[in-house]
Design a protein around this motif. Structure first.
Motif, short mmCIF file in Angstrom:
data_model
loop_
_atom_site.label_atom_id
_atom_site.label_comp_id
_atom_site.label_asym_id
_atom_site.label_seq_id
_atom_site.Cartn_x
_atom_site.Cartn_y
_atom_site.Cartn_z
N ARG A 106 -86.56 -44.25 5.61
CA ARG A 106 -86.50 -45.69 5.90
C ARG A 106 -85.62 -46.41 4.87
O ARG A 106 -84.85 -47.31 5.22
N ILE A 107 -85.74 -46.02 3.61
CA ILE A 107 -84.92 -46.63 2.57
C ILE A 107 -83.45 -46.30 2.79
O ILE A 107 -82.58 -47.17 2.69
N ARG A 108 -83.15 -45.06 3.13
CA ARG A 108 -81.75 -44.66 3.35
C ARG A 108 -81.16 -45.41 4.54
O ARG A 108 -80.00 -45.85 4.50
N TRP A 109 -81.89 -45.56 5.61
CA TRP A 109 -81.38 -46.29 6.79
C TRP A 109 -81.06 -47.74 6.43
O TRP A 109 -80.07 -48.30 6.87
N THR A 110 -81.93 -48.35 5.62
CA THR A 110 -81.71 -49.74 5.24
C THR A 110 -80.46 -49.90 4.39
O THR A 110 -79.71 -50.87 4.54
#
Length: 203
Positions: free
Chosen positions: A198-202
């Motif tokens: 989720r952090i990488r996608w953001t």
């Protein structure tokens, strides 16, 4: 070997790591953190003089407390009447208000110096604004102001590199902020892989 500059916060441990790992790189002080130091200095002066004058924390009726946000706002972003009302209110409080205004002027002189970054300034302009900052700092009796001036003197080679090159780590700081926010939003995920994803996608 290809890295020529490294932009960092004002951290001695960061600077040592850069010098050890990249001895040929120029250390650049990030301007955002320098401006934050100026704001922190002003807040510390305001809180101290209020405590020393009234023996308590600031209240809504105190001009210094009611103007606390405007004091941290850039002079050019204040309407003339707003600035004059703030200044007159502090002057009316006597010596305490004068100390706060002196710290405000030092903060603004630092911002004026940092504004040269990215404009290809010549050394005369840089040192003229630096001298104006030091003159105002020397005129003040506040220890917080003197500590800020000492910090600027200690880190001056890195600060001058920031003014000359215009380099900043704002992009990295922005991504760091996004990562932290998403990390909080994903708090409670049972699968750490999904939290990292989720952090990488953001970002």
């Amino acid at each position: 070997d290809a890295i020529t500059h490294v932009t960092i916060d004002l951290s001695a441990s960061y600077a040592k790591a850069v010098r050890d790992a990249l001895p040929g790189a120029v250390i650049v002080a990030d301007r955002f953190h320098l401006a934050a130091l100026g704001n922190g200095m002003l807040t510390a002066v305001r809180q101290r003089v209020i405590r020393e004058t009234f023996g308590r924390r600031g209240r809504k009726a105190d001009p210094a407390w009611s103007a606390r946000r405007r004091l941290l706002t850039g002079r050019e972003r204040l309407r003339p009447e707003t600035y004059l009302r703030m200044r007159d209110g502090l002057i009316a409080t006597g010596e305490a208000g004068q100390h706060i205004l002196e710290a405000y002027d030092v903060k603004e002189a630092l911002r004026h110096l940092l504004a040269l970054a990215g404009t290809s300034p010549d050394r005369h302009d840089i040192h003229a604004r630096l001298d104006a900052f030091y003159q105002l700092a020397a005129h003040s009796d506040a220890p917080e102001v003197h500590r800020l001036a000492t910090t600027i003197e200690t880190w001056w080679p890195a600060i001058e590199a920031a003014l000359v090159t215009g380099y900043s780590n704002a992009r990295a700081e922005g991504y760091n902020r996004l990562a932290k926010h998403q990390g909080r939003n994903a708090f409670g995920f049972r699968n750490p892989v999904n939290q990292r994803r989720r952090i990488r996608w953001t970002c």
